[in-house]
Scaffold this motif. Structure first.
Motif, short mmCIF file in Angstrom:
data_model
loop_
_atom_site.label_atom_id
_atom_site.label_comp_id
_atom_site.label_asym_id
_atom_site.label_seq_id
_atom_site.Cartn_x
_atom_site.Cartn_y
_atom_site.Cartn_z
N PRO A 404 17.49 34.91 17.57
CA PRO A 404 16.16 34.92 16.72
C PRO A 404 15.15 33.92 17.26
CG PRO A 404 18.19 33.84 15.36
CD PRO A 404 18.60 34.26 16.77
N PHE A 405 15.55 32.93 17.61
CA PHE A 405 14.43 31.78 18.01
C PHE A 405 13.66 32.32 19.20
CE2 PHE A 405 17.32 29.02 15.45
CZ PHE A 405 16.53 28.68 14.47
N ASP A 406 14.07 33.36 20.06
CA ASP A 406 13.32 33.94 20.93
C ASP A 406 12.25 34.83 20.52
OD1 ASP A 406 14.45 32.51 23.04
OD2 ASP A 406 15.67 34.19 23.92
N CYS A 407 12.36 35.16 19.15
CA CYS A 407 11.30 36.21 18.53
C CYS A 407 10.02 35.32 18.34
CB CYS A 407 11.74 36.35 17.16
SG CYS A 407 10.72 37.22 16.17
N VAL A 424 10.31 41.52 10.57
CA VAL A 424 9.82 40.14 11.09
C VAL A 424 9.86 39.18 10.00
CG1 VAL A 424 7.27 40.74 10.48
CG2 VAL A 424 7.83 38.87 12.26
N GLN A 425 9.71 39.63 8.82
CA GLN A 425 9.88 38.54 7.55
C GLN A 425 11.44 38.07 7.61
OE1 GLN A 425 7.59 36.90 6.38
NE2 GLN A 425 5.92 38.25 7.05
N LEU A 426 12.21 39.02 7.88
CA LEU A 426 13.62 38.78 7.85
C LEU A 426 13.93 37.75 8.96
CD1 LEU A 426 15.37 42.27 6.76
CD2 LEU A 426 15.22 40.27 5.35
N ILE A 427 13.44 38.02 10.03
CA ILE A 427 13.76 37.01 11.28
C ILE A 427 13.05 35.71 11.03
CG2 ILE A 427 13.44 36.83 13.68
CD1 ILE A 427 13.32 39.76 13.86
#
Ligand code: SF4
Ligand code: SF4
Length: 437
Positions: A404-407, A424-427
């Motif tokens: 997720p930190f690559d998002c 995107v909010q969930l990520i």
């Protein structure tokens, strides 16, 4: 991320393409929040009752990743208190009542920079409180000062402005091309790079032409500047995506552009560096696009940091008493919905949108149908549906392996999802939860 996936949302840029940059009215009260950059909030160096001039230092950076903050109007410090913030709800701000005089704390006459050193440029940028103006608001002096052992060989200038509605960088490129080229030379000199690439999307051909012409008007420096026409697509302005498109190099997972010898700066950041170095002007105002179908007069405005969103929307013809609107700070893909119009413009504000119900996703969220559209749309090569599934079941522990930190929080996955899942909010939530562990 060997192949980058892009999407093609409608641009809506025609609303402000032709709107020249205008100076917005001075705010009667400017609320300068102490948190408007990546890193530690700045620390006030003024007291209630102090009289300040425009450009006066009111809060100092607190640590290496932090930024100075300057008065955006001349007047009296009325309060240092919690104030509505456009991103985090509330945060401490220095509130200045304007005296309407706009008396400057710096001379603003041009200075001779012919013999200026790299160290002097970096120090001016740090003192001026310049941060990345593409939205991330990362302190620019840190980017100009790579750690020992990190050799930078390519400077990339991000003129993609791929987010729908926004045209402020486009207007700067066609109205201030010589200044931008001079700013590019200053950054190249600071980093000691010989290769500069300016990436501009092909929906801004006149900006490409303006920058190309300016290259012949400005005294040449030792580096080579190449202006590259890019296809129009989203989110090409992400740092990692732009590097991949322009150089076919990949920034490693969890890494930074400087790990592969690159520094990326946005067009408006370059312009503010030019103004700081050549005229001693701190960063206390910026160009923003004010757009959307609820405005009578969409505009590109030069706005003082700390100006309430309400003032700007009213100036552009919005009836703020009506509630049939969604107000967004930033663009529609990455922006933040606003609930309090007393929240001020901050350094990272690229736009303010007033949108009707036509632009708001209709219908209820339903279950994931495993269509994989979010995977096909993700420019970072992630599986947003899997992170979203873990997050919606409160199983943040199993989201980690999906990186997720690559998002880059571009919002493409939410945009394409037929089940209207706000991935995107969930990520974002997943990142917060995993950071706390
Ligand atoms: S928001 Fe993150 S996960 Fe979703 S498409 Fe963009 S980069 Fe991929
Ligand atoms: S796009 Fe939406 S419905 Fe399709 S796989 Fe992704 S989360 Fe599921």
């Amino acid at each position: 991320m060997s192949t980058i996936h892009f999407i093609h949302p409608p641009g809506y840029k025609e609303l402000t393409w032709n709107k020249k940059i205008e100076q917005a009215a001075l705010p009667k009260r400017a609320a300068l929040t102490l948190s408007q950059h990546t890193g530690a909030p700045s620390e006030p160096v003024v007291n209630v009752g102090d009289v300040v001039k425009t450009g006066f230092l009111i809060a100092k950076s607190k640590g290496f990743i932090s930024s100075n903050l300057h008065a955006s109007v001349s007047g009296k410090v009325m309060a240092i208190e919690n104030h509505p913030h456009p991103v985090v709800g509330f945060f401490k701000a220095v509130v200045i009542e304007s005296d309407g005089q706009d008396e400057k704390a710096f001379s603003s006459s041009g200075r001779d920079i012919s013999g200026i050193s790299r160290e002097e440029i970096t120090e001016i940028v740090r003192e001026a409180g310049i941060v990345g103006l593409g939205g991330a608001a990362f302190p620019t002096s840190v980017k100009l000062n790579p750690p020992p052992g990190k050799k930078i060989d390519t400077l990339i200038i991000n003129g993609a402005e791929c987010e729908p509605f926004l045209t402020c960088d486009y207007r700067l490129m066609i109205e201030k091309p010589k200044e931008i080229i001079q700013g590019i030379y200053l950054i190249a000199k600071t980093l000691g790079v010989k290769e500069v690439i300016v990436g501009v999307e092909d929906n801004k051909l006149d900006a490409i032409e303006a920058l190309g012409s300016a290259l012949f008007m400005v005294k040449r420096e030792e580096c080579r500047v190449k202006i590259v026409k890019l296809k129009t697509r989203y989110p090409q302005g992400g740092e990692k995506q732009l590097i991949k498109v322009l150089l076919n190099h990949e920034v490693p997972s969890g890494g930074l552009p400087l790990d592969i010898g690159c520094v990326v700066n946005n067009i408006q950041t370059v312009f503010s560096i030019y103004e700081a170095v050549c005229f001693g002007k701190p960063l206390y105002e910026r160009v923003i696009t004010v757009s959307g179908d609820c405005l009578k007069e969409p505009r590109n405005l030069l706005v003082r940091v700390g100006t309430p969103i309400r003032d700007i929307l009213e100036f552009c013809g919005l009836d703020t008493k009506s509630d049939a609107h969604k107000i967004v700070m930033g663009g529609p893909m990455t922006g933040v919905t606003q609930y309090d119009l007393d929240a001020p413009v901050i350094k990272g504000t690229s736009g303010i949108l007033a949108l009707s119900m036509d632009f708001i996703a209709k219908g209820r969220e339903t279950d994931c149908i495993r269509c994989s559209r979010c995977i096909e749309a993700c420019p970072a090569g992630l599986m947003p549906c899997m992170i979203g599934l873990a997050a919606s079941n409160n199983r943040f522990d199993i989201a980690g392996p999906y990186d997720p930190f690559d998002c880059i929080e571009c919002g493409s996955c939410s945009y394409v999802c037929p089940s209207r899942i706000d991935l995107v909010q969930l990520i974002k939530l997943t990142k917060v939860k995993l950071k706390k562990k």
